[in-house]
Design an enzyme around this catalytic site. Structure first.
Site, mmCIF file in Angstrom:
data_model
loop_
_atom_site.group_PDB
_atom_site.id
_atom_site.type_symbol
_atom_site.label_atom_id
_atom_site.label_comp_id
_atom_site.label_asym_id
_atom_site.label_seq_id
_atom_site.Cartn_x
_atom_site.Cartn_y
_atom_site.Cartn_z
ATOM 1 N N ALA A 17 0.855 -1.194 0.000
ATOM 2 C CA ALA A 17 0.000 0.000 0.000
ATOM 3 C C ALA A 17 0.888 1.239 0.000
ATOM 4 O O ALA A 17 2.006 1.204 0.517
ATOM 5 C CB ALA A 17 -0.878 -0.009 1.246
ATOM 6 N N GLY A 19 0.820 -5.055 1.023
ATOM 7 C CA GLY A 19 -0.312 -5.131 0.099
ATOM 8 C C GLY A 19 0.061 -5.764 -1.227
ATOM 9 O O GLY A 19 -0.791 -6.355 -1.902
ATOM 10 N N GLU A 38 -0.282 -9.329 -0.629
ATOM 11 C CA GLU A 38 -1.717 -9.615 -0.456
ATOM 12 C C GLU A 38 -2.425 -9.647 -1.818
ATOM 13 O O GLU A 38 -3.295 -10.467 -2.056
ATOM 14 C CB GLU A 38 -2.342 -8.554 0.459
ATOM 15 C CG GLU A 38 -1.826 -8.667 1.889
ATOM 16 C CD GLU A 38 -2.320 -7.544 2.789
ATOM 17 O OE1 GLU A 38 -2.022 -6.367 2.495
ATOM 18 O OE2 GLU A 38 -3.027 -7.843 3.769
ATOM 19 N N GLU A 60 4.079 -5.136 7.558
ATOM 20 C CA GLU A 60 3.216 -4.106 8.160
ATOM 21 C C GLU A 60 3.500 -3.887 9.638
ATOM 22 O O GLU A 60 3.430 -2.754 10.135
ATOM 23 C CB GLU A 60 1.742 -4.476 7.961
ATOM 24 C CG GLU A 60 1.211 -4.276 6.551
ATOM 25 C CD GLU A 60 1.439 -5.453 5.617
ATOM 26 O OE1 GLU A 60 2.269 -6.324 5.957
ATOM 27 O OE2 GLU A 60 0.797 -5.498 4.563
HETATM 28 C C1 3H9 Z 1 0.527 -2.112 3.484
HETATM 29 O O1 3H9 Z 1 0.816 -2.677 2.478
HETATM 30 C C2 3H9 Z 1 -0.836 -2.170 4.115
HETATM 31 C C3 3H9 Z 1 -1.703 -3.241 3.573
HETATM 32 O O2 3H9 Z 1 -1.495 -4.434 4.255
HETATM 33 C C4 3H9 Z 1 -3.164 -2.912 3.766
HETATM 34 C C5 3H9 Z 1 -3.688 -1.723 3.057
HETATM 35 C C6 3H9 Z 1 -5.142 -1.560 3.193
HETATM 36 N N1 3H9 Z 1 4.596 3.414 0.162
HETATM 37 O O3 3H9 Z 1 13.443 1.860 0.868
HETATM 38 P P1 3H9 Z 1 13.834 2.560 -0.403
HETATM 39 C C7 3H9 Z 1 9.388 4.770 -1.063
HETATM 40 S S1 3H9 Z 1 1.638 -1.142 4.272
HETATM 41 C C8 3H9 Z 1 5.084 4.612 -0.205
HETATM 42 O O4 3H9 Z 1 14.880 3.592 -0.309
HETATM 43 P P2 3H9 Z 1 14.878 0.107 -1.458
HETATM 44 C C9 3H9 Z 1 10.418 5.214 -0.051
HETATM 45 O O5 3H9 Z 1 9.872 6.140 0.851
HETATM 46 C C10 3H9 Z 1 3.088 -1.200 3.294
HETATM 47 N N2 3H9 Z 1 6.394 4.826 -0.470
HETATM 48 O O6 3H9 Z 1 14.223 1.532 -1.570
HETATM 49 C C11 3H9 Z 1 11.465 5.816 -0.956
HETATM 50 O O7 3H9 Z 1 11.004 7.089 -1.345
HETATM 51 P P3 3H9 Z 1 12.028 8.252 -1.653
HETATM 52 C C12 3H9 Z 1 3.846 -2.424 3.516
HETATM 53 C C13 3H9 Z 1 7.213 3.780 -0.373
HETATM 54 O O8 3H9 Z 1 15.070 -0.354 -2.821
HETATM 55 C C14 3H9 Z 1 11.429 4.921 -2.188
HETATM 56 O O9 3H9 Z 1 10.158 4.261 -2.135
HETATM 57 N N3 3H9 Z 1 5.091 -2.352 2.804
HETATM 58 C C15 3H9 Z 1 6.765 2.507 0.014
HETATM 59 O O10 3H9 Z 1 16.024 0.139 -0.528
HETATM 60 C C16 3H9 Z 1 12.518 3.881 -2.218
HETATM 61 O O11 3H9 Z 1 12.505 3.174 -0.986
HETATM 62 C C17 3H9 Z 1 6.232 -1.987 3.387
HETATM 63 O O12 3H9 Z 1 6.285 -1.739 4.554
HETATM 64 C C18 3H9 Z 1 5.390 2.338 0.277
HETATM 65 N N4 3H9 Z 1 4.880 1.161 0.641
HETATM 66 O O13 3H9 Z 1 13.781 -0.818 -0.736
HETATM 67 C C19 3H9 Z 1 7.432 -1.930 2.491
HETATM 68 N N5 3H9 Z 1 7.833 1.674 0.041
HETATM 69 O O14 3H9 Z 1 12.869 7.810 -2.783
HETATM 70 C C20 3H9 Z 1 8.233 -0.724 2.800
HETATM 71 C C21 3H9 Z 1 8.901 2.397 -0.328
HETATM 72 O O15 3H9 Z 1 11.173 9.451 -1.923
HETATM 73 N N6 3H9 Z 1 9.280 -0.540 1.849
HETATM 74 N N7 3H9 Z 1 8.532 3.677 -0.579
HETATM 75 O O16 3H9 Z 1 12.820 8.395 -0.383
HETATM 76 C C22 3H9 Z 1 10.465 -1.162 1.911
HETATM 77 O O17 3H9 Z 1 10.710 -1.995 2.742
HETATM 78 C C23 3H9 Z 1 11.491 -0.790 0.897
HETATM 79 O O18 3H9 Z 1 11.176 0.495 0.437
HETATM 80 C C24 3H9 Z 1 11.585 -1.710 -0.335
HETATM 81 C C25 3H9 Z 1 12.558 -1.082 -1.369
HETATM 82 C C26 3H9 Z 1 12.138 -3.068 0.122
HETATM 83 C C27 3H9 Z 1 10.238 -1.881 -0.974
#
Ligand code: 3H9
Length: 694
Positions: free
Chosen positions: A61, A102, A105, A125
């Site tokens: 998400a 998400g 999911e 999450e």
């Molecule tokens: C969810 O899914 C809820 C659902 O269950 C239910 C919904 C109803 N959203 O980490 P990076 C941005 S909750 C928005 O440096 P990497 C991040 O801020 C979500 N932005 O890259 C950054 O922005 P910027 C559950 C996001 O390659 C850029 O992407 N998911 C999101 O080292 C690059 O990020 C998580 O918790 C997001 N979801 O790692 C996953 N994710 O360039 C969280 C990233 O402006 N994310 N951004 O600074 C991560 O763990 C890592 O970002 C990921 C990539 C492994 C994906």
């Protein structure tokens, strides 16, 4: 376009294309539904592939949408997943890399899933203080079994796709071209008669589900003390096991809505974005070229220098370690080896890796051996004269373009830079002890520090897994400048009626890892004494309680001398309240004619935390830090500020700056009130109804 739609001989390919990580924001969600409808309505299409462009299938998400109307606007993720699952034509999720939250999911809603090896699969999450809110707690246990699913859900940790190859999550883990394999797989299942399998229809088989759920509950008890999410994750899985899929899903939704509003989730999301924001420097664009760092040198093989060297060695970079005397060098090398041996004993490092790491270190007594180094970090005695000698010598031997870094924690970096003829190459790299463990790195930007030097240091910080925060030059930089005000308030409160144990207990209950007095005893009370002596000369008008000086005059420097604010027993780090010190404190109040009163725990917490927020506000006003979240990251990663409260600036925002301003006003009218000079921005922001972070 957040979603691309293409067709390939009877197969529709819906590609999420919302960089950087294909977050499932409103337009992406709408694009998926649109693509599904298009495919349903096209008689030539027999199957659908759902995949992601760029570096992720989907990172989940879009967190930036949380608590905004977009988050709940249709199509919600639940609606999208329902549409995928309800598709008459089979949907194949093709995961080439990250499928998280998400994103996973969504894939679980597909009828089939195939993945490339190396893809990171997670429901993270819980790390954001929420739970998977689009069926993850219901479908994952049905896909991979209760135990494996609960482990993933409560830890949030990623698992590689190949490790899940036989788990029931994937129909295939494909070695070759995933896109080709997905098309072939889709054609195969498209030719088969429906209905196609749904994860929701699978059963959760477990010989003792109740027992395992209880076991999971006990295992998270420690971390769950201050965070509601881990228990809610377990509750939601349990609801699915006991009451079936639909009731479980409804309960999961309820928990998600409640958790996303909690201050803990807010704080964790603040830290998630704060960590990423810290690496961005307003006037240093991400396109800034970086210098190549192949060889590192560290000057000083003491505790700090050795710890710094280990960081680079751990990242595979060779380090030349310089000392002035052979015995000090030998001691430093032996300590590093001992540290690694400890890690081997804990089973966290293979013995052969220990030798590989040690082989990356070249000990030396000669500055000539530093001439090839691309980055040289000094960690010598904290005295300007000593730094002068080192930097003058470095200026002679270092190659042109080498980055010269100082680990100073208080000295003026501009003065240090001026000892060289290349101030543009000089930067501060302030590590925190133990340097091989602590996440925080303050990167100090001098007035002449070149932008590419900063960009390079920020990049290498990531490589050595530090949270790097840029600070301008001021006494103590961000972290220590703020802690001085916190300690100053703690000392005033001793004078006014509190005792060390009460103050420590109150702030530890608030969530700090260690109160100010236990911390000082650990670090050595003589350090603060030296700083105060300097302050008395620099700012003779500034009011300090002299109570800590009295303690130091008796030689009670802390744990290392067997006594400080507390008593210690040999071989025991427990802090025992000291009758002698407590009497000394009461005597000091009498001497200064300060009436002692009962100070409440609430006052202790407010005075200590607002001292941090107030100094943080000044640091922002002066441009020493470029954003409030940088200050919070310093405190979360370097000073034991409770993560669930998000740091001193976010905490002040949560309380409300209006309330903070009023509280500081009250304290400023009490005894020792001259310890408060409220930052102008607190009142200004409060008047605008704003916070430091909003
Ligand atoms: C969810 O899914 C809820 C659902 O269950 C239910 C919904 C109803 N959203 O980490 P990076 C941005 S909750 C928005 O440096 P990497 C991040 O801020 C979500 N932005 O890259 C950054 O922005 P910027 C559950 C996001 O390659 C850029 O992407 N998911 C999101 O080292 C690059 O990020 C998580 O918790 C997001 N979801 O790692 C996953 N994710 O360039 C969280 C990233 O402006 N994310 N951004 O600074 C991560 O763990 C890592 O970002 C990921 C990539 C492994 C994906």
């Amino acid at each position: 376009m957040a979603v691309d739609y293409t067709t390939h001989d009877g197969v529709a390919v819906i590609t999420l294309n919302n960089p950087p990580v294909n977050g499932l924001g409103l337009t992406t969600r709408a694009g998926i539904v649109e693509g599904l409808e298009r495919a349903q309505n096209d008689p030539a299409i027999v199957a659908i592939v759902l995949t992601g462009a760029g570096k992720a299938f989907s990172g989940g998400a879009d967190i930036t949408e949380f608590n905004t109307p977009k988050a709940t606007q249709e199509p919600t993720l639940a609606t999208v997943i329902k549409a995928v699952e309800g598709s008459a034509k089979p949907v194949v999720a093709a995961i080439h890399s990250v499928a998280m939250g998400g994103g996973l999911e969504l894939a679980l809603g597909a009828h089939y899933r195939i993945a490339a090896p190396g893809a990171q699969i997670a429901l993270p999450e819980v790390k954001l203080g929420i739970l998977p809110g689009a069926g993850g707690t219901q479908r994952l246990p049905r896909a991979i079994g209760l135990e494996a699913a609960l482990n993933m859900i409560v830890s949030g940790a990623p698992v590689l796709s190949e490790k899940l190859a036989s788990s029931g999550l994937f129909d295939e883990v494909v070695q070759g071209d995933l896109a080709e394999a997905a098309l072939a797989f889709a054609r195969k299942v498209g030719a088969q008669a429906g209905p196609h399998p749904k994860v929701r229809d699978r059963k959760i088989e477990h010989p003792n589900a109740e027992g395992f759920i209880q076991f999971a509950r006990n295992s998270v008890a420690g971390i769950a003390k201050n965070f509601p999410a881990p228990h809610k994750c377990i509750d939601a899985v349990e609801a699915g096991v006991k009451d079936g899929f639909d009731k479980g899903l409804a309960f999961e939704r309820e928990c998600f809505i409640a958790l996303v509003q909690t201050p803990e989730s807010h704080a964790l999301r603040h830290a998630f974005f704060g960590e990423r924001a810290a690496s961005k420097i307003p006037d240093v664009p991400s396109s800034t070229p970086v210098r190549e760092l192949r060889k590192i040198a560290v000057i000083g093989a003491g505790t700090m220098g050795g710890g710094i060297a280990m960081n680079f060695v751990n990242a595979g970079l060779p380090v030349t370690l310089l000392e002035t005397k052979q015995d000090a060098l030998d001691r430093g090398i032996a300590t590093i080896r001992k540290n690694y041996e400890g890690t081997v004993k804990k089973g966290k490092l293979k013995p052969e890796a220990l030798e590989q790491r040690m082989a990356l270190i070249t000990p030396t007594l000669s500055y000539d051996d530093l001439k090839d180094a691309d980055l040289i970090i000094e960690a010598v005695f904290e005295e300007l004269g000593v730094k002068e000698q080192v930097f003058k010598r470095l200026d002679e031997v270092a190659k042109p373009g080498a980055i010269l870094a100082s680990n100073t924690s208080t000295l003026d970096l501009n003065k240090i830079a001026a000892f060289t003829k290349r101030p543009q190459d000089v930067v501060g790299m302030h590590f925190f002890s133990p340097a091989n463990v602590m996440k925080l790195l303050e990167v100090v930007r001098g007035k002449d520090t070149a932008k590419d030097v900063l960009a390079t240091v920020m990049q290498v910080a990531k490589k050595i897994r530090k949270t790097a925060v840029v600070s301008g030059v001021c006494d103590g930089f961000i972290g220590n400048r703020m802690i001085e005000q916190y300690i100053r308030q703690a000392l005033f409160m001793l004078e006014e009626g509190a005792l060390p144990a009460q103050i420590d207990k109150a702030i530890e209950k608030f969530g700090f890892a260690m109160g100010p007095f236990r911390m000082s005893d650990l670090a050595g009370n003589d350090i603060g004494w030296a700083i105060r002596k300097r302050r008395y000369q620099e700012h003779p008008d500034l009011h300090y309680s002299k109570i800590a000086d009295r303690l130091c005059e008796t030689g009670r420097f802390g744990q290392k001398t067997g006594g400080g604010w507390y008593d210690y027993k040999a071989g025991d780090r427990t802090a025992y309240p000291s009758k002698l010190v407590d009497e000394m404190i009461v005597g000091y109040s009498q001497e200064t004619a300060t009436p002692r009163r009962k100070i409440s725990d609430a006052e202790i917490v407010e005075r200590l935390v607002y001292a941090l927020s107030n100094e943080g506000a000044k640091i922002l006003e002066e441009g020493i830090a470029s954003k409030a979240s940088d200050i919070d990251m310093v405190y979360l990663t370097g000073y034991g500020f409770p993560l669930w409260r998000g740091g001193p600036m976010l905490y002040a925002d949560t309380v409300g700056l209006y309330n903070v301003e009023r509280a500081i006003g009250r304290y400023a009218a009490q005894a020792n009130g001259d310890g408060w000079q409220i930052a102008k921005s607190i009142g200004d922001l409060a008047a605008q109804g704003r916070g430091f972070n909003s």
